[in-house]
Motif scaffolding. Sequence first.
Motif, short mmCIF file in Angstrom:
data_model
loop_
_atom_site.label_atom_id
_atom_site.label_comp_id
_atom_site.label_asym_id
_atom_site.label_seq_id
_atom_site.Cartn_x
_atom_site.Cartn_y
_atom_site.Cartn_z
N TRP A 198 15.06 81.86 68.89
CA TRP A 198 15.35 82.48 70.19
C TRP A 198 16.50 83.48 70.07
O TRP A 198 16.42 84.59 70.60
CB TRP A 198 15.67 81.39 71.22
N LEU A 199 17.55 83.11 69.34
CA LEU A 199 18.68 84.03 69.15
C LEU A 199 18.25 85.28 68.39
O LEU A 199 18.67 86.40 68.72
CB LEU A 199 19.83 83.33 68.41
N VAL B 160 16.47 87.56 70.80
CA VAL B 160 17.44 88.27 71.65
C VAL B 160 18.06 89.43 70.86
O VAL B 160 18.21 90.54 71.38
CB VAL B 160 18.52 87.30 72.20
N GLN C 109 25.04 88.91 75.42
CA GLN C 109 25.22 87.81 76.36
C GLN C 109 24.36 87.99 77.61
O GLN C 109 23.79 87.03 78.14
CB GLN C 109 26.71 87.67 76.74
N LYS D 180 20.84 87.10 76.72
CA LYS D 180 20.71 85.63 76.60
C LYS D 180 20.53 85.01 77.98
O LYS D 180 19.82 84.02 78.13
CB LYS D 180 21.94 85.03 75.93
N GLU E 101 15.43 80.35 77.07
CA GLU E 101 15.36 79.68 75.78
C GLU E 101 14.23 78.65 75.82
O GLU E 101 14.09 77.91 76.78
CB GLU E 101 16.68 78.98 75.46
#
Length: 179
Positions: free
Chosen positions: A102-103, A106, A160, A163, A168
């Motif tokens: 997921w990160l 992003v 950020q 996110k 997520e």
Amino acid sequence: MTDYTQDSPDDEIISKSQRKRDMDSLQDLGKELVELPNDKLKRMELPEDLLTALLDHKRFTSHGAKKRQEQYIGKLMRDVDPEPIRRQVAVIKGDSAEHNAWLHLVERLRERLLADDAALAPFLVDYPATDVQTLRTQIRNARKEQLESKPPKNFRLLFQTLKGIIPEPGHSAPEEEQE
């Protein structure tokens, strides 16, 4: 004549050794929780009595008191589904492949948005609840930072923000959409 088609309570017999392994596993998870900082523990979704026991463990100095508290934490964990707690601990420790993926998603989206203005339209189709004006401003400021070789303050701020927009996997909707 005996009816063998009915399920008897004996069908789900768990050996004493397996129960002991399960209890040891719960105590090990409790030890992992004890090692986490208090602020991270408080942000986790834990039952109140378990959170109190974990925080109390940190106050104890005696080895014997700590061991007894670890056993108590293991006992409390018998009444809790350990899988969500294990997932949260994995995310905190960075061991979760799902969280890491997921990160990376992003990060890729941030790179696409910074590289090409045309990437914003498909992004807005996928995430219609996005505050477009704020996002455009952050993209513009991050690009300006990169051109002027300034510290990446807006670059990080854009990350950020993304996110907060992109849900997520395995979690509820982002905080901004929950309201």
